[in-house]
Design a protein around this motif. Structure first.
Motif, PDB file in Angstrom:
ATOM      1  N   PHE A 466      -1.367  11.102 -40.297  1.00 39.02           N
ATOM      2  CA  PHE A 466      -0.663  12.206 -39.667  1.00 39.02           C
ATOM      3  C   PHE A 466       0.631  12.543 -40.406  1.00 39.02           C
ATOM      4  N   ALA A 467       1.204  11.567 -41.086  1.00 35.80           N
ATOM      5  CA  ALA A 467       2.426  11.837 -41.849  1.00 35.80           C
ATOM      6  C   ALA A 467       2.178  12.918 -42.901  1.00 35.80           C
ATOM      7  N   LEU A 468       0.964  12.972 -43.421  1.00 44.29           N
ATOM      8  CA  LEU A 468       0.637  13.960 -44.438  1.00 44.29           C
ATOM      9  C   LEU A 468       0.508  15.357 -43.850  1.00 44.29           C
ATOM     10  N   ILE A 469       0.050  15.440 -42.611  1.00 43.95           N
ATOM     11  CA  ILE A 469      -0.171  16.762 -42.005  1.00 43.95           C
ATOM     12  C   ILE A 469       0.903  17.123 -40.987  1.00 43.95           C
ATOM     13  N   SER A 470       1.851  16.228 -40.760  1.00 48.72           N
ATOM     14  CA  SER A 470       2.919  16.501 -39.795  1.00 48.72           C
ATOM     15  C   SER A 470       3.659  17.801 -40.089  1.00 48.72           C
ATOM     16  N   PRO A 471       4.047  18.090 -41.347  1.00 53.91           N
ATOM     17  CA  PRO A 471       4.737  19.360 -41.607  1.00 53.91           C
ATOM     18  C   PRO A 471       3.884  20.589 -41.286  1.00 53.91           C
ATOM     19  N   ILE A 472       2.555  20.424 -41.357  1.00 51.60           N
ATOM     20  CA  ILE A 472       1.665  21.560 -41.077  1.00 51.60           C
ATOM     21  C   ILE A 472       1.824  22.008 -39.625  1.00 51.60           C
ATOM     22  N   GLY A 492       8.241  19.215 -31.185  1.00 45.96           N
ATOM     23  CA  GLY A 492       9.130  18.088 -31.483  1.00 45.96           C
ATOM     24  C   GLY A 492       8.752  16.817 -30.748  1.00 45.96           C
ATOM     25  N   ALA A 493       8.588  16.914 -29.437  1.00 45.33           N
ATOM     26  CA  ALA A 493       8.231  15.734 -28.647  1.00 45.33           C
ATOM     27  C   ALA A 493       6.848  15.211 -29.023  1.00 45.33           C
ATOM     28  N   LEU A 494       5.933  16.113 -29.333  1.00 45.40           N
ATOM     29  CA  LEU A 494       4.588  15.712 -29.741  1.00 45.40           C
ATOM     30  C   LEU A 494       4.629  14.908 -31.040  1.00 45.40           C
ATOM     31  N   GLN A 495       5.485  15.297 -31.967  1.00 44.51           N
ATOM     32  CA  GLN A 495       5.631  14.563 -33.224  1.00 44.51           C
ATOM     33  C   GLN A 495       6.106  13.135 -32.955  1.00 44.51           C
ATOM     34  N   VAL A 496       7.012  12.980 -32.010  1.00 43.49           N
ATOM     35  CA  VAL A 496       7.531  11.647 -31.678  1.00 43.49           C
ATOM     36  C   VAL A 496       6.423  10.777 -31.082  1.00 43.49           C
ATOM     37  N   VAL A 497       5.645  11.352 -30.172  1.00 45.54           N
ATOM     38  CA  VAL A 497       4.537  10.596 -29.557  1.00 45.54           C
ATOM     39  C   VAL A 497       3.520  10.188 -30.614  1.00 45.54           C
ATOM     40  N   ALA A 498       3.177  11.122 -31.503  1.00 45.50           N
ATOM     41  CA  ALA A 498       2.222  10.821 -32.573  1.00 45.50           C
ATOM     42  C   ALA A 498       2.764   9.736 -33.493  1.00 45.50           C
ATOM     43  N   ALA A 499       4.050   9.773 -33.781  1.00 47.89           N
ATOM     44  CA  ALA A 499       4.662   8.756 -34.638  1.00 47.89           C
ATOM     45  C   ALA A 499       4.581   7.382 -33.994  1.00 47.89           C
ATOM     46  N   GLN A 500       4.830   7.311 -32.714  1.00 48.28           N
ATOM     47  CA  GLN A 500       4.776   6.027 -32.012  1.00 48.28           C
ATOM     48  C   GLN A 500       3.355   5.463 -32.004  1.00 48.28           C
ATOM     49  N   LEU A 508      11.446  10.544 -38.904  1.00 47.37           N
ATOM     50  CA  LEU A 508      10.805  11.181 -40.057  1.00 47.37           C
ATOM     51  C   LEU A 508       9.891  12.320 -39.628  1.00 47.37           C
ATOM     52  N   LEU A 509       9.028  12.071 -38.672  1.00 52.56           N
ATOM     53  CA  LEU A 509       8.047  13.091 -38.297  1.00 52.56           C
ATOM     54  C   LEU A 509       8.684  14.235 -37.508  1.00 52.56           C
ATOM     55  N   ALA A 510       9.696  13.928 -36.695  1.00 53.77           N
ATOM     56  CA  ALA A 510      10.388  15.007 -35.997  1.00 53.77           C
ATOM     57  C   ALA A 510      11.084  15.925 -36.999  1.00 53.77           C
ATOM     58  N   ALA A 511      11.718  15.317 -38.003  1.00 53.90           N
ATOM     59  CA  ALA A 511      12.368  16.114 -39.043  1.00 53.90           C
ATOM     60  C   ALA A 511      11.338  16.890 -39.851  1.00 53.90           C
ATOM     61  N   ALA A 512      10.180  16.282 -40.083  1.00 55.38           N
ATOM     62  CA  ALA A 512       9.122  16.960 -40.841  1.00 55.38           C
ATOM     63  C   ALA A 512       8.651  18.214 -40.128  1.00 55.38           C
ATOM     64  N   ASN A 513       8.708  18.206 -38.807  1.00 54.25           N
ATOM     65  CA  ASN A 513       8.318  19.396 -38.052  1.00 54.25           C
ATOM     66  C   ASN A 513       9.227  20.570 -38.402  1.00 54.25           C
ATOM     67  N   SER A 514      10.526  20.280 -38.501  1.00 53.58           N
ATOM     68  CA  SER A 514      11.482  21.334 -38.832  1.00 53.58           C
ATOM     69  C   SER A 514      11.399  21.724 -40.303  1.00 53.58           C
ATOM     70  N   SER A 515      11.283  20.730 -41.187  1.00 55.00           N
ATOM     71  CA  SER A 515      11.230  21.012 -42.623  1.00 55.00           C
ATOM     72  C   SER A 515       9.952  21.743 -43.016  1.00 55.00           C
ATOM     73  N   GLY A 516       8.846  21.374 -42.401  1.00 56.28           N
ATOM     74  CA  GLY A 516       7.596  22.084 -42.661  1.00 56.28           C
ATOM     75  C   GLY A 516       7.614  23.463 -42.035  1.00 56.28           C
ATOM     76  N   GLY A 517       8.307  23.563 -40.901  1.00 52.90           N
ATOM     77  CA  GLY A 517       8.357  24.836 -40.199  1.00 52.90           C
ATOM     78  C   GLY A 517       9.019  25.936 -40.995  1.00 52.90           C
ATOM     79  N   VAL A 518      10.028  25.590 -41.793  1.00 52.64           N
ATOM     80  CA  VAL A 518      10.741  26.635 -42.536  1.00 52.64           C
ATOM     81  C   VAL A 518       9.812  27.380 -43.484  1.00 52.64           C
ATOM     82  N   LEU A 519       8.713  26.760 -43.864  1.00 48.90           N
ATOM     83  CA  LEU A 519       7.789  27.377 -44.813  1.00 48.90           C
ATOM     84  C   LEU A 519       6.808  28.323 -44.132  1.00 48.90           C
ATOM     85  N   GLY A 520       6.782  28.281 -42.802  1.00 51.06           N
ATOM     86  CA  GLY A 520       5.967  29.234 -42.067  1.00 51.06           C
ATOM     87  C   GLY A 520       6.712  30.527 -41.788  1.00 51.06           C
ATOM     88  N   LYS A 521       8.018  30.527 -42.094  1.00 53.01           N
ATOM     89  CA  LYS A 521       8.856  31.680 -41.792  1.00 53.01           C
ATOM     90  C   LYS A 521       8.387  32.925 -42.545  1.00 53.01           C
TER      91      LYS A 521
END
Length: 576
Positions: A466-472, A492-500, A508-521
């Motif tokens: 999931f770490a590989l697809i988390s930014p997606i 955001g909360a879903l990323q935390v649950v998946a990480a656990q 890492l995964l919560a931040a990846a949600n935001s960092s990957g998100g900027v590319l969908g803009k």
């Protein structure tokens, strides 16, 4: 009361995810393949989302339509409220001719459009993103590029691609603070982690911009200045986000990168100067040109060979709006007035952050439950989706209104003309207004019915990979909503649950949600509509989508690899 169900199709999360993705697939096919007008594609996709919500999930029709209404309202306020007022300020400067002065000022820094693209779209756009966000930088920088001689389609593409690296810390880091709120993770840890991911984008985007403007020749001839801009921005973004303050990150990084470029140009100039010819003029009645004007624009370019420092202060090149007398020099007072709207915007937004003023602005904010809409999540908790925040005085759009009112006497435009220009801006942006409201209605229907959560939960079941697809997941959220803040609220909360569950770093995964998100803009229909309307190409959002989609996917792939390596022993030392 509606209770969400995550697997309504045969009790299968996979099949349910396939059905839940249909509205998005329809939207992107209509835009990218069938080249349908964005507002019509958005309305059709909204109808599909409503049908799936009502007949598949099943969500009662009443709550489904109420969710759509709330989404449309959110699309207008605060998102369109920002864009409309930002374009109004721009239109006033066009009417008075001060935008011509601003263009000539940028031209004197460099009359090479490749360098202008880096300064205007990337550095200045990052400053606008830092202060306002929500499409403002795309709307303003795209028309600035047209005034500098760019063709409308290229100007919009450059503005969209440039609006990536600063987004996570945009609007004074609202996406990061929202992520901290919904995940319960420390704000500093999230800021530091995002600050160890997005600087990679800040490093490469200026190089990508000169490639978009002039291909491999552009990269070959201007890579030193693009590299200086990217390196300074990336280092500043890392340092400020990790060791100073998340809200100040993009403000400082953008100013330092612009300053570095200006200083570097005093000792270096490209061997050839590039300027496109045949660019359509910017009219005084709107912020762009029409489709026929774009069709008449040629794709030829003028290349001037020069010594490294020759011609720095020569006459401006490029097809602005016709007020380009050779060798014309503007007085210091005129130059100041040309820059004053943006200086006023910076001052107003800066003052709004002073605690006493901020408290006064937010004291009249009202938060209320959307009438008739009550939702329980699949976990049994009451959803916060129906809560609507009406911060009418503290909203960025209202601050832009204040900045616009202060601008009126400075640029010496008659109040009656300013008012007439304001209403003309609504007419100019009418297609974009319909598109944005329809897209946000679509997003709210998918969120309220559980379609979005179905997709996210299915992806989160990937385990360690999931770490590989988390930014997606973040990319998908921003592509739908047009907002990194909304995507972080959603996933955001879903990323935390998946990480656990996968025994990975939640930070890492919560931040990846935001960092990957900027590319969908850049592929969000909301931003595509804003860019198209700003440059006078409403109805051609599909053309923009095809131009930027590959850039979005390539950058996303790089971010996915980075996050995966950060989850492994290779780069795990980067996780705070």
């Amino acid at each position: 009361m509606y209770t969400q169900i995550l697997d309504p199709v045969a009790g299968s999360l996979a099949w349910s995810s396939l059905v839940a993705a249909i509205p998005l697939i329809v939207l992107f096919v209509l835009l990218g393949i069938l080249r349908m007008t964005a507002w019509l594609a958005a309305l059709i996709s909204l109808a599909v989302a409503l049908a799936i919500a009502i007949f598949v999930y099943p969500m009662p029709a009443g709550p489904a339509f109420l969710a759509a209404a709330e989404g449309a309202a959110f699309g207008f306020f605060p998102i369109l409220w920002i864009v409309i007022n930002a374009i109004w300020i721009y239109n006033m400067t066009v009417h008075t001719g001060h935008f011509d002065v601003l263009r000539r000022s940028f031209s004197r820094v460099s009359d090479d459009q490749r360098i202008q693209g880096v300064i205007v779209a990337f550095s200045f756009g990052a400053l606008l993103e830092a202060l306002a966000g929500f499409g403002t930088p795309v709307a303003i920088t795209s028309v600035m590029l047209i005034a500098l001689g760019f063709r409308p389609l290229k100007a919009a593409v450059v503005a969209l691609v440039a609006n990536t690296a600063p987004v996570a810390f945009g609007a004074l880091a609202v996406p990061i603070t929202t992520l901290a709120t919904v995940t319960g993770l420390p704000l500093h840890d999230l800021s530091a982690m995002v600050g160890r991911q997005t600087p990679l984008l800040g490093f490469v985007v200026p190089l990508a911009l000169v490639f978009i403007i002039d291909g491999t020749r552009g990269v070959r001839q201007t890579w030193p200045v693009a590299l200086v801009c990217g390196v300074v921005f990336a280092v500043a973004q890392f340092a400020i986000s990790n060791y100073v303050s998340a809200p100040l990150t993009d403000i400082i990084a953008s100013l330092l990168s612009a300053g570095a470029v200006v200083l570097f140009l005093r000792v270096w100039q490209p061997v050839e100067r590039f300027t496109e010819t045949g660019a359509p003029e910017v009219t005084r009645t709107g912020a762009g040109t029409d489709r026929s004007a774009e069709a008449k624009a040629t794709s030829t370019a003028t290349i001037d060979r020069q010594a490294p420092r020759a011609g720095r202060d020569g006459p401006p090149r490029g097809g602005g709006d016709g007020d380009t007398e050779p060798g014309r020099r503007d007085s210091g007072a005129e130059v100041f007035r040309a820059y004053s709207p943006y200086l006023i915007i910076i001052a107003v937004f800066g003052l709004a952050q002073i605690p006493a003023i901020q408290h006064a602005l937010t004291s009249v904010t009202r938060t209320f439950a959307w009438p008739g809409l009550h939702i329980t999540s699949a976990s049994g908790k009451m959803s916060t989706l129906p809560m609507f925040k009406f911060d009418w005085l503290a909203a960025a759009g209202t601050l832009l209104i204040i900045a616009g009112l202060l601008t009126i006497p400075v640029i010496r435009i008659r109040p009656v003309t300013a008012l007439r220009t304001y209403f003309a801006t609504y007419r100019q942006l009418a297609p974009a207004i319909v598109t944005v409201m329809a897209v946000l209605a679509l997003a709210y229907v998918m969120n309220a019915s559980g379609q979005t959560t179905t997709l996210g939960t299915w992806m989160a079941g990937a385990g360690g990979i999931f770490a590989l697809i988390s930014p997606i997941l973040g990319w998908l959220g921003v592509a739908v909503t047009g907002s990194d803040t909304s995507s972080n609220s959603l996933f955001g909360a879903l990323q935390v649950v998946a990480a656990q569950k996968a025994e990975l770093s939640a930070t890492l995964l919560a931040a990846a949600n935001s960092s990957g998100g900027v590319l969908g803009k850049m592929i969000s229909p909301q931003n595509l509509a804003i860019a198209a309307a700003a440059v006078g190409m409403s109805g051609r959002e599909g053309d923009l989508f095809r131009k930027v989609f590959l850039w979005s996917v390539v950058f996303l792939a790089v971010m996915c690899v980075l996050v995966y390596l950060q989850s492994s022993p290779v780069l795990s030392w980067m996780v705070p």
